[in-house]
Design a protein around this motif. Structure first.
Motif, mmCIF file in Angstrom:
data_model
loop_
_atom_site.group_PDB
_atom_site.id
_atom_site.type_symbol
_atom_site.label_atom_id
_atom_site.label_comp_id
_atom_site.label_asym_id
_atom_site.label_seq_id
_atom_site.Cartn_x
_atom_site.Cartn_y
_atom_site.Cartn_z
ATOM 1 N N UNK A 127 27.057 57.673 49.984
ATOM 2 C CA UNK A 127 26.234 57.379 51.168
ATOM 3 C C UNK A 127 24.762 57.561 50.851
ATOM 4 N N UNK A 128 23.921 56.865 51.614
ATOM 5 C CA UNK A 128 22.495 57.120 51.486
ATOM 6 C C UNK A 128 21.863 57.209 52.865
ATOM 7 N N UNK A 129 20.755 57.939 52.926
ATOM 8 C CA UNK A 129 19.982 58.039 54.165
ATOM 9 C C UNK A 129 18.566 57.579 53.881
ATOM 10 N N UNK A 130 18.058 56.719 54.749
ATOM 11 C CA UNK A 130 16.661 56.325 54.684
ATOM 12 C C UNK A 130 15.921 57.159 55.734
ATOM 13 N N UNK A 131 14.997 57.998 55.287
ATOM 14 C CA UNK A 131 14.379 58.953 56.211
ATOM 15 C C UNK A 131 13.652 58.250 57.356
ATOM 16 N N UNK A 132 12.949 57.157 57.066
ATOM 17 C CA UNK A 132 12.256 56.422 58.145
ATOM 18 C C UNK A 132 13.256 55.928 59.200
ATOM 19 N N UNK A 133 14.405 55.426 58.738
ATOM 20 C CA UNK A 133 15.416 54.931 59.690
ATOM 21 C C UNK A 133 16.018 56.084 60.488
ATOM 22 N N UNK A 134 16.231 57.206 59.810
ATOM 23 C CA UNK A 134 16.768 58.397 60.492
ATOM 24 C C UNK A 134 15.819 58.821 61.618
ATOM 25 N N UNK A 135 14.514 58.824 61.308
ATOM 26 C CA UNK A 135 13.505 59.201 62.312
ATOM 27 C C UNK A 135 13.506 58.195 63.468
ATOM 28 N N UNK A 136 13.602 56.914 63.125
ATOM 29 C CA UNK A 136 13.602 55.867 64.155
ATOM 30 C C UNK A 136 14.795 56.039 65.099
ATOM 31 N N UNK A 137 15.953 56.334 64.517
ATOM 32 C CA UNK A 137 17.145 56.523 65.362
ATOM 33 C C UNK A 137 17.016 57.772 66.222
#
Ligand code: S3P
Length: 168
Positions: A28-38
Motif C-alpha cells: 500500500x501507499x499513502x500520498x500525504x497531500x491526498x490524506x490531508x485533502x480527505x
C-alpha cells in the motif's frame, strides 16, 4: 520492512513514483497531500490560500504523524515542503523510515507546475519557485538516498532504482 518515504520539490513526480513503487512491491501507499485533502475536505493548496502556510504546516505535521502511527502503508509520498520542516524529519527518523529524494532539475518541475491544472500557491511565478527550489535543496540532500532524474526517465525505471537502493 522499513517504510520508504519519497520526497522532493513540487511536481518532481513523488506521487507517480510512489504509486509505481508500491505497485512493484505489491504494497500500500499513502500520498500525504491526498490524506490531508480527505481528512480536511480541502486540498493543501486551498488550506494554504485560505488559512496561510503556517496553519497548513501544523496540519501537515499532524497528518504525517497519524499516517506513520496508524497506517501500515509501506510507501509514503510527502508534499514538496514536508521534508523542510524539522519536526517532520524527526517523525520520519522516529519511525525508522528510509527516505528517498527525487532530485529533478528545476526546469522540469517548473514546466510541469505551469502545465498542471492544480494550483500551487507556493510557486506563483518562476522566480519564487526557483528561490524556493534552491533554498530547499540542502534539506532534501539529507535524505538517505538521492536519485538524480533526467526528463526522459520513466516512473517504472525510477521505482526499480529505488527498490535496488533501499532495503529488501
Ligand atoms: C507544497 C507542495 C504541495 C503541497 C502544498 C505545499 C510545498 O505538494 O503539499 O501545496 O510547500 O512545496 P506537491 O509537492 O505535491 O506539489
Amino acid at each position: 520492512m522499513r517504510r520508504i518515504v519519497i520526497l522532493g520539490f513540487m511536481a518532481c513526480g513523488k506521487t507517480t513514483v510512489a504509486k509505481e513503487l508500491a505497485r512493484q512491491l505489491d504494497c500500500d501507499f499513502v500520498d500525504l497531500d491526498s490524506f490531508i485533502t480527505e481528512r480536511h475536505g480541502r486540498s493543501p493548496a486551498d488550506i494554504i490560500q485560505e488559512d496561510g502556510e503556517e496553519q497548513f504546516r501544523e496540519l501537515e505535521t499532524l497528518a504525517l504523524r497519524d499516517v506513520l502511527q496508524n497506517k501500515d502503508a509501506r510507501v509514503i509520498a510527502l508534499g514538496g515542503g514536508t521534508w523542510t520542516i524539522p519536526a517532520n524529519r524527526t517523525l520520519a527518523a522516529l519511525h525508522n523510515c528510509e527516505t528517498v529524494w527525487l532530485d529533478v532539475p528545476f526546469e522540469v518541475c517548473w514546466n510541469r507546475i505551469v502545465a498542471a491544472a492544480t494550483a500551487r500557491p507556493l510557486a506563483p511565478d518562476r522566480d519564487t519557485a526557483l528561490a524556493r527550489y534552491e533554498s530547499r535543496r540542502h534539506d532534501y540532500a539529507v535524505a538517505d538516498h538521492a536519485i538524480a532524474i533526467t526528463p526522459t526517465d520513466r516512473a517504472e525505471t525510477i521505482a526499480r532504482q529505488i527498490s535496488r537502493e533501499t532495503q529488501p
